[in-house]
Design an enzyme around this catalytic site. Structure first.
Site, PDB file in Angstrom:
ATOM      1  N   ARG A 208      43.726   0.224  10.277  1.00  0.00           N
ATOM      2  CA  ARG A 208      43.515   0.154   8.592  1.00  0.00           C
ATOM      3  C   ARG A 208      42.039  -0.976   8.242  1.00  0.00           C
ATOM      4  O   ARG A 208      42.420  -1.594   8.953  1.00  0.00           O
ATOM      5  CB  ARG A 208      44.527  -0.663   8.136  1.00  0.00           C
ATOM      6  CG  ARG A 208      44.251  -0.536   6.538  1.00  0.00           C
ATOM      7  CD  ARG A 208      46.068  -0.893   5.416  1.00  0.00           C
ATOM      8  NE  ARG A 208      46.708  -2.535   6.120  1.00  0.00           N
ATOM      9  CZ  ARG A 208      47.225  -2.709   5.016  1.00  0.00           C
ATOM     10  NH1 ARG A 208      48.027  -1.610   4.311  1.00  0.00           N
ATOM     11  NH2 ARG A 208      47.377  -3.963   5.193  1.00  0.00           N
TER      12      ARG A 208
ATOM     13  N   THR B 137      39.096  -1.014   2.223  1.00  0.00           N
ATOM     14  CA  THR B 137      39.454   0.343   1.723  1.00  0.00           C
ATOM     15  C   THR B 137      41.091   0.274   1.859  1.00  0.00           C
ATOM     16  O   THR B 137      41.542   1.420   0.865  1.00  0.00           O
ATOM     17  CB  THR B 137      38.594   1.345   2.406  1.00  0.00           C
ATOM     18  OG1 THR B 137      39.252   1.681   3.376  1.00  0.00           O
ATOM     19  CG2 THR B 137      37.376   1.091   2.487  1.00  0.00           C
TER      20      THR B 137
ATOM     21  N   ASP C  84      52.781  -7.757  10.222  1.00  0.00           N
ATOM     22  CA  ASP C  84      51.970  -7.179  10.531  1.00  0.00           C
ATOM     23  C   ASP C  84      53.273  -6.803  11.647  1.00  0.00           C
ATOM     24  O   ASP C  84      52.898  -7.237  12.901  1.00  0.00           O
ATOM     25  CB  ASP C  84      50.650  -6.906  11.082  1.00  0.00           C
ATOM     26  CG  ASP C  84      49.857  -5.966  12.033  1.00  0.00           C
ATOM     27  OD1 ASP C  84      50.492  -5.364  12.741  1.00  0.00           O
ATOM     28  OD2 ASP C  84      49.176  -5.787  11.444  1.00  0.00           O
TER      29      ASP C  84
ATOM     30  N   ASP D 231      51.397  -6.937  15.462  1.00  0.00           N
ATOM     31  CA  ASP D 231      50.795  -8.425  15.837  1.00  0.00           C
ATOM     32  C   ASP D 231      51.643  -8.764  16.016  1.00  0.00           C
ATOM     33  O   ASP D 231      52.694  -9.414  17.517  1.00  0.00           O
ATOM     34  CB  ASP D 231      50.502  -8.979  14.576  1.00  0.00           C
ATOM     35  CG  ASP D 231      48.863  -8.924  14.252  1.00  0.00           C
ATOM     36  OD1 ASP D 231      48.197  -8.306  15.116  1.00  0.00           O
ATOM     37  OD2 ASP D 231      48.119  -9.361  13.456  1.00  0.00           O
TER      38      ASP D 231
END
Length: 148
Positions: free
Chosen positions: A43, A47, A139, A142
């Protein structure tokens, strides 16, 4: 427990790299004959749009039902892009399997791909200003691989 088995169906399991790989072993333990494809997306933090960097799907995807694995359905942008890839490759049908979802992501995927069934373990409150699920769990990639 007694349950039905997937019988006579050809299945392809397509995790979104990296975090979706953490779900792959569990799914393959249930559907051991499935072929595996990979969709690499990350990602863009500015944006919130997906950036594709790798796609490798089974050659006979048009003969298979596809299961896209993406543990976090936040904005829905990456999941929608992954679904688009397997559809473009000709999958007979597509299901999206997630662990935690936000209502915004569910709505986005349903709008873009109304024919795709979404299976999720939990639906959290929503998204924060950075497009992360709240409360969420951070995440998934992660957490899984100890990176940040």
């Amino acid at each position: 427990m007694t349950t039905q088995r997937i019988s006579g169906k050809k299945v392809a399991v397509c995790p979104v790299l990296r975090a979706g790989v953490g779900m792959l072993e569990g799914v393959l333990s249930l559907v051991s004959s499935a072929r595996v494809g990979f969709i690499g997306l990350y990602r863009d933090e500015e944006t919130l749009e997906p950036v594709e960097y790798y796609v490798k799907l089974p050659a006979d995807l048009e003969e298979r039902d596809a299961i896209v694995l993406d543990p976090m359905l936040a904005t829905g942008n990456s999941s929608s892009a992954a679904i688009e890839q397997v559809k473009r490759a000709g999958a007979r049908s597509v299901a999206l399997v997630c662990l935690v979802s936000a209502p915004e992501g569910i709505e986005h995927v349903q709008t873009e791909h109304p024919d795709v069934r979404i299976v999720t373990a939990a639906v959290d409150r929503g998204l924060n200003e950075k497009g992360y699920i709240v409360p969420g769990l951070g995440d998934a990639g992660d957490r899984l691989y100890g990176t940040r």
